[in-house]
Design a protein around this motif. Structure first.
Motif, short mmCIF file in Angstrom:
data_model
loop_
_atom_site.label_atom_id
_atom_site.label_comp_id
_atom_site.label_asym_id
_atom_site.label_seq_id
_atom_site.Cartn_x
_atom_site.Cartn_y
_atom_site.Cartn_z
N TYR A 185 0.85 -1.13 0.01
CA TYR A 185 -0.01 0.30 0.03
C TYR A 185 0.79 1.14 -0.07
N ARG A 186 1.72 1.26 0.76
CA ARG A 186 2.83 2.28 0.89
C ARG A 186 3.58 2.55 -0.47
N ALA A 187 3.97 1.41 -1.05
CA ALA A 187 4.66 1.68 -2.54
C ALA A 187 3.56 2.21 -3.54
N ILE A 188 2.43 1.65 -3.58
CA ILE A 188 1.70 2.22 -4.46
C ILE A 188 1.39 3.89 -4.28
N ASN A 189 1.15 4.17 -3.20
CA ASN A 189 0.98 5.59 -2.77
C ASN A 189 2.33 6.14 -2.77
N SER A 190 3.37 5.98 -3.13
CA SER A 190 4.62 6.60 -3.02
C SER A 190 4.89 7.25 -4.34
N PRO A 191 5.87 8.10 -4.45
CA PRO A 191 6.36 8.97 -5.58
C PRO A 191 6.64 7.49 -6.54
N PHE A 192 7.35 6.42 -6.09
CA PHE A 192 7.75 5.23 -6.88
C PHE A 192 6.49 4.58 -7.58
N GLY A 193 5.35 4.59 -6.68
CA GLY A 193 4.15 4.27 -7.17
C GLY A 193 3.52 4.91 -8.28
N GLU A 194 3.74 6.22 -8.20
CA GLU A 194 3.16 7.12 -9.29
C GLU A 194 4.07 6.94 -10.71
N VAL A 195 5.17 6.83 -10.35
CA VAL A 195 6.13 6.82 -11.70
C VAL A 195 5.63 5.34 -12.36
N LEU A 196 5.46 4.29 -11.50
CA LEU A 196 5.18 2.84 -11.99
C LEU A 196 3.83 3.09 -12.73
N LYS A 197 2.87 3.91 -12.23
CA LYS A 197 1.76 4.10 -12.91
C LYS A 197 1.86 4.64 -14.32
N ALA A 198 2.80 5.81 -14.29
CA ALA A 198 3.17 6.47 -15.60
C ALA A 198 3.78 5.43 -16.38
N ILE A 199 4.40 4.73 -16.06
CA ILE A 199 4.98 3.59 -16.95
C ILE A 199 3.94 2.87 -17.67
N ARG A 200 3.08 2.35 -16.81
CA ARG A 200 2.04 1.47 -17.36
C ARG A 200 1.31 2.14 -18.36
N GLU A 201 0.90 3.34 -18.03
CA GLU A 201 -0.06 4.01 -19.00
C GLU A 201 0.77 4.61 -20.20
N ASN A 202 1.89 5.11 -20.17
CA ASN A 202 2.64 5.47 -21.37
C ASN A 202 4.14 5.35 -21.16
N GLU A 203 4.72 4.50 -21.41
CA GLU A 203 6.09 4.05 -21.19
C GLU A 203 7.24 4.94 -21.83
N PRO A 204 6.83 5.34 -23.27
CA PRO A 204 7.87 6.09 -24.07
C PRO A 204 7.87 7.59 -23.41
N ARG A 205 6.60 8.16 -23.03
CA ARG A 205 6.36 9.31 -22.31
C ARG A 205 7.25 9.29 -21.10
N ALA A 206 7.18 8.13 -20.31
CA ALA A 206 7.91 8.35 -18.98
C ALA A 206 9.44 8.42 -19.22
N VAL A 207 9.81 7.81 -20.39
CA VAL A 207 11.23 7.61 -20.76
C VAL A 207 11.52 9.26 -21.14
N SER A 208 10.58 9.79 -21.98
CA SER A 208 10.86 11.14 -22.45
C SER A 208 10.94 12.19 -21.17
N LEU A 209 10.23 11.85 -20.30
CA LEU A 209 10.51 12.81 -18.94
C LEU A 209 11.80 12.51 -18.24
N GLY A 210 12.65 11.63 -18.68
CA GLY A 210 13.69 11.30 -17.97
C GLY A 210 13.71 10.10 -16.92
N TYR A 211 12.72 9.38 -16.70
CA TYR A 211 12.81 8.33 -15.74
C TYR A 211 13.52 7.05 -16.59
#
Lengths: 322, 291
Positions: A185-211
């Motif tokens: 639960y903590r992992a999901i609601n952390s900044p780490f979890g947010e990045v994970l969701k971003a990758i799930r939704e749109n990986e190329p975009r997450a890459v372009s944002l520098g992740y």
């Protein structure tokens, strides 16, 4: 590309409040189980699988990675814990630590291989890796092949908590489950979890944002493997054996099924799904292979008409996040 | 180390036969993936249905091996077409992973039903009279049926390659894989093509099942473990190329056969180990496009 989850829309503040209420209800319900006369072994088994499904869900629901080999973490941790307790005579806490560490190491090794491909390939690779492990465990002597490791002593946790007492064991397993659940639960609601969701939704975009998306995916995979291993180590104390069934691909399929039934990408779905599937197996145990057929039917029905799962449908109906 | 040539060639032949099945199955998976964008997890169960179809044809209707080679793939292919029309087509717009989950469920259902009625033991299926016996090639004894399986599989694989890469129908198919909307605009019935493609892939799996019936016996779980190896083959070869699937399938069968001779303990795992190596060295697979 469409995504595999269908999250309900909820404002963050309300979501946290709902989730906290749900957590309190779930904890209270689980805490009174020994007083109700419900068969505690069943609930303990359910808790181990619930944690396992939650760990699996961390990958698929938040990272978009479908692992079809999560049984390898369950089985590996189980074997290591069982061996540590029975052959080395180590105390329970060390057995659990060793089992969990073994699963974590396996997570590092397989993760480095598996995250090289995405989507469907990721599923096939994890399945193949777990089959590789299955054959290794079938042949190495310490697992005792088809017999498995049996008659494992439960021992005293920290030297004074007697795990042979069913009620004591129940609360220990419950504590372990809640610990793992809160970590997820903590992992999901952390900044780490947010990045994970971003990758799930749109990986190329997450890459372009520098992740560095591979790092995040690998980290999520290792975390998931570790917690799945933790569940496997706990399960040894409940079942008092470790066998090949826990490493087989049918087990990986069941983990997927539990999460699908409860709701992919929901927080409480895997818990509900695990209990539904375990209960079903319990009641239908006399019907032989029809259990397999029914599991298949549930898969088909869920994918065709019920993709949100039990908790997902409830959350969607009430527009809450659960 | 002295090499027993007889035993070595015998294991190589076993490897070639397994390679034939890998090639036929991974070819079907690749064709289906190209058109439907799903990984057909039920492929192993449909392969098993092919073997059972041959068994039923012989023991219930008295129809022999040669007709079974034609009827079983058609019957199971038709079953596949029904699956595609009633279920798979409805999830075409969703994430690929749902296709995997749906076909996994279908595989469980098919396998479970057969296990209920036939247990887990094997049913014998006799080698047809015309293919009984063997020939002594000097360096090894070649059972005719086994040689036939390898040659026939190779012919079927190459025919499928020709159909897809060299005919007008295949050109339409490849075009529809690239851009279904545009191909529809040219007046080609793409949904029907998708259905038939699934039928073709399933038919190839069933054909492999018929071929395997006299060698491996007819068992409800005969496809369950095989499909996981085939997945590894697909990961190694990549699904981008038809010829790639065929070559990878046969090559891995041979490697497995060699392992059985030189280090039998690893024969179950060698394909998976190779998969790991390929992923570490060339993550996109030997012939594949990146995915």
């Amino acid at each position: 590309m469409t995504t595999i989850t269908d999250n309900a829309i909820a404002t963050p503040r309300r979501a946290v409040r709902d989730e906290m209420i749900a957590l309190a209800v779930m904890t209270a319900l689980l805490a009174v189980v020994p007083l109700t006369g419900v068969y505690p072994f069943f609930v303990m088994q359910g808790l181990c699988f619930a944690l396992l499904a939650c760990a699996f869900n961390l990958l698929i629901g938040y990272g978009g990675l479908l692992s079809f080999g999560h049984a390898m973490f369950l089985g590996t941790a189980g074997y290591v814990t069982a061996h540590a307790l029975k052959v080395w005579g180590l105390p329970p806490e060390l057995g659990i630590v060793l089992g969990t560490l073994a699963a974590a190491s396996l997570g590092v090794l397989t993760g480095l291989v598996a995250i090289r491909r995405q989507g469907i390939y990721f599923a096939m690779i994890t399945l193949a890796l777990s089959q590789l492990l299955y054959f290794v465990y079938l042949q190495t002597p310490f697992t005792h092949g088809e017999d498995g490791i049996q008659g494992i002593p439960q021992g005293h946790l920290f030297g004074f908590i007697n795990l042979a007492n069913p009620n004591t064991l129940y609360y220990v397993i419950l504590a372990g489950f809640l610990l793992g659940f809160l970590v997820i639960y903590r992992a999901i609601n952390s900044p780490f979890g947010e990045v994970l969701k971003a990758i799930r939704e749109n990986e190329p975009r997450a890459v372009s944002l520098g992740y560095k998306t591979d790092h995040y995916k690998l980290l999520a995979y290792i975390l998931s493997a570790t917690l799945a291993g933790f569940a496997g180590s706990l399960k040894v104390f409940v079942a008092q054996n470790a066998s090949l069934t826990d490493v087989h691909w049918t087990m990986s399929g069941e983990i997927v099924l539990m999460t699908l039934v409860g709701g992919l990408g929901t927080i409480y779905g895997p818990v509900v799904g695990a209990f539904v599937i375990i209960a079903m197996q319990q009641y239908l145990a006399g019907f032989g292979q029809w259990v397999t057929v029914i599991q298949g039917v549930i898969f088909v029905v869920c994918v065709l008409t019920f993709r949100r799962g039990v908790i997902g449908e409830i959350a969607h109906y009430f527009k809450r996040s659960l | 180390m002295s090499i027993n040539l007889q035993a070595l060639f015998a294991q190589l032949l076993v490897g070639l036969i397994n390679g034939s099945f890998y090639a036929l199955l991974s070819l079907g998976l690749a064709v289906i993936f190209g058109m439907l964008n799903i990984i057909n997890f039920a492929h192993g169960a449909l392969y098993m249905m092919g073997a059972f179809a041959a068994y039923f044809l012989l023991n219930v209707l008295g129809i022999g091996y040669w007709w079974a080679l034609i009827i079983a793939p058609l019957a199971v292919g038709l079953f596949g077409i029904i699956l595609e029309r009633t279920m798979l087509q409805w999830i075409a717009q969703l994430d690929h992973l749902y296709g995997l989950l749906l076909t996994f469920g279908l595989g469980l259902i098919i396998q479970g039903v057969f296990q209920n009625y036939f247990g887990s033991s094997g049913l014998p299926y006799a080698i047809p009279d015309e293919l009984k016996g063997g020939v002594n090639l000097g360096f090894m004894f070649l059972p005719i049926y086994r040689g036939w399986v390898v040659v026939f599989s190779l012919v079927v694989c190459l025919a499928t390659w020709y159909l897809i890469e060299r005919t007008r129908l295949g050109a339409n198919l490849r075009a529809a894989t690239e851009n279904p909307t545009l191909v529809r605009a040219f007046g080609i019935n793409v949904p029907r093509m998708i259905t038939l493609t699934y039928g073709l892939g399933v038919g190839l799996a069933a054909l492999a099942g018929v071929l395997s019936a006299p060698i491996n016996q007819v068992r409800p779980l005969m496809g369950a473990d095989l499909i996981i190896v085939v997945f590894a083959v697909v990961v190694i070869g990549g699904m981008g190329s038809i010829m790639g699937s065929i070559i990878t399938g046969f090559a891995l069968g041979i490697v497995e056969g060699l392992t059985k001779y030189f280090y039998p303990e690893a024969s179950n795992t060698v394909v998976f180990v190779l998969m790991v190596l390929v992923l570490l060295i060339k993550p996109s697979g030997l012939t594949g496009r990146t995915a």
